[in-house]
Design an enzyme around this catalytic site. Structure first.
Site, mmCIF file in Angstrom:
data_model
loop_
_atom_site.group_PDB
_atom_site.id
_atom_site.type_symbol
_atom_site.label_atom_id
_atom_site.label_comp_id
_atom_site.label_asym_id
_atom_site.label_seq_id
_atom_site.Cartn_x
_atom_site.Cartn_y
_atom_site.Cartn_z
ATOM 1 C CD GLU A 193 29.283 -4.811 4.048
ATOM 2 O OE1 GLU A 193 30.226 -4.443 1.982
ATOM 3 O OE2 GLU A 193 29.880 -4.404 4.781
ATOM 4 C CG ASP B 272 29.312 -1.529 7.944
ATOM 5 O OD1 ASP B 272 29.439 -1.403 6.155
ATOM 6 O OD2 ASP B 272 30.268 -0.849 7.313
#
Length: 488
Positions: A249, A223
């Site tokens: 990400e 993330d």
């Protein structure tokens, strides 16, 4: 390090499971045909956003394995701050595997169950930051599992010296995405930014990921990887075993100095441009969707993981979402039919308030998912109803279709202004009608002559291939697909 998709002993088990499934279930009922034997078609992931561990386990057995999904991405499994909003799951308090989605024991059991169904498990790993606070001062709190914390103090894990205090903006938050130093050392909306350039933080994060691997986890979504320098991500994942899956990400921004290409040495990267661009393509010429990824501004296909939407983009409106109904379905069909990147399907819950969390009991535990008898784009949904996009007939059908066609080349491509068709070798054919009128035409196909069932329809909507052609009637804003494993 090896990254998805990868063929392993488990993948071979998956192929055997899929072969048995398509032989036993309609419309994939031809015992003489099976998914691509090299595993090349078994690559589709699904994000089950905010699903409990027990619900994920049941879904692996009942739906994901039989449909042909290769891997499932779970929401973050670590202890988090308390609160009803969805984003509380993305504010770690400790690395204990205890959250409102379930216990460590439930997570471990879920991983084993999914593996038994031929589905890998990937965990969303929040490693860039810890918690945020609503004021400029530290507010002591207690996490979901009882751990005490302050903004820059996490007993047994981190203290103030383990965080960046960038000093580049008045509040230490990111204000300018054209400044790489801000993006990677300042705070993302006041979330305490870990100093991932220090040995202690790197070792602590790697130890957390290693613990998840000990539970059987196969890979990680990193993330907010954009907010860590690529070298920091590299140092963290270098301590993981070979074969650990990594997808990062990194949101692509026009002209920004931090780009997805800078991260590919660490593993695959989400290509946000595909999801943003497919919406515009479908509003014009759907044929162009098959070319997305071939030009500048895209990662190479082998490095890219693509999606129509995810839990962020469905909230910020940068992509299509379940609210777009038939158009959303067609975007997923085109993603699964094409050859660019590794596709990921998204499955969440309905909301009007973008902060709304999933349905919870009086103690804040998330309730197990109920998909209903016939989830689909026309369902009448209220807040917190589970949308279950991954079960929609056309999306699940295309996952199975992709497993059958594997890496067969694109052939027999045909288009008109609002429709497109393509074959994949001699194994499959799909047609998408994005127009307002029924499409009635004759298509050239490399499918062997014979009768075929539409794998996107309930039962067996039959067509016949004769002398390399097939007559099709496709209603407006729908798709149809046939493959060699789906015979009446």
């Amino acid at each position: 390090m090896t990254h998805l998709p990868r063929t392993s002993a488990r993948a071979l088990t998956v192929l055997a499971l899929l072969a048995a499934t398509v032989a036993a279930c309609s419309p994939h009922a031809d015992p003489g045909a099976a998914p691509a034997t090299d595993g090349s078609g078994h690559d589709v992931g699904v994000e089950l956003f905010q699903w409990t561990w027990d619900a994920v386990a049941a879904e692996c057995t009942d739906e994901l394995g039989p449909a042909g999904y290769a891997w499932v991405l779970t929401s973050p499994p670590q202890e988090h701050v308390r609160g009803e909003q969805w984003w509380t799951a993305y504010q770690p308090v400790s690395y204990r595997v205890e959250s409102r989605l379930g216990t460590r024991e439930q997570y471990t059991a879920m991983v084993a169950t999914c593996h038994g169904a031929g589905v890998e498990v990937w965990a969303d790993a929040v490693v860039n930051h810890m918690t945020g606070t609503s004021t400029s001062t530290d507010v002591p709190g207690t996490g979901w599992a009882g751990s005490a914390y302050e903004h820059y103090a996490y007993p047994g894990l981190y203290d103030d010296a383990d965080f960046h205090h960038c000093g580049l903006t008045p509040d230490d938050d990111i204000h300018d995405y054209d400044d790489a130093a801000q993006v990677q050392t300042c705070e993302l909306v006041n979330l305490a930014d870990l100093a991932t350039d220090t040995p202690h933080v790197r070792d602590t994060v790697t130890a957390y990921l290693t613990d998840l691997l000990s539970l059987g986890v196969d890979g990680f979504r990193i993330d907010a990887a954009k907010h860590l320098p690529p070298a920091d991500v590299a140092a963290i994942v270098a301590g993981l075993p070979d074969g650990t899956g990594i997808v990062q990400e990194v949101i692509r921004g026009s002209g920004e100095p931090v780009t997805p290409e800078q991260y590919t040495a660490n593993g695959k990267v989400f290509e946000f441009a595909w999801g943003r661009d497919v919406e515009a393509v479908l509003a014009g010429s759907p044929d162009l969707a098959l070319d997305l990824g071939s030009g500048a501004g895209y990662l190479p296909s082998d490095d890219a993981v693509v999606f129509v939407d995810n839990h962020d983009t469905e909230r910020n409106g940068s992509t299509l979402s379940y609210r777009d109904g038939a158009t959303y379905v067609l975007a997923n069909v085109l993603m699964l039919a094409g050859t660019y990147g590794t596709p990921t399907v998204y499955s969440g819950y309905a909301f009007d308030d973008t902060d709304l969390g999933p349905a919870q009991d009086a103690d804040g535990r998330v309730l197990d998912v109920t998909c209903g008898d016939a989830p689909g784009p026309d369902a009448d949904l209220a807040d917190d109803d589970w949308v279950c996009q991954h079960r929609w007939a056309a999306i699940a059908g295309m996952v199975g279709w992709r497993a059958v066609v594997g890496d067969a080349p694109v052939v027999d491509r045909w288009s008109q202004s609002d429709a497109v068709a393509l074959g994949r070798g001699e194994r499959g054919l799909v047609v998408v009608n994005a127009g307002d009128d029924e499409l009635v035409t004759t298509l050239t196909t490399s499918l062997p002559d014979g009768r075929y069932c539409d794998v996107l329809a309930s039962g067996c909507a039959e067509v016949t291939v004769h002398d390399g052609t097939v007559d099709v009637r496709v209603p407006p804003h729908t798709a149809q697909a046939w493959d060699v494993a789906a015979r009446p």
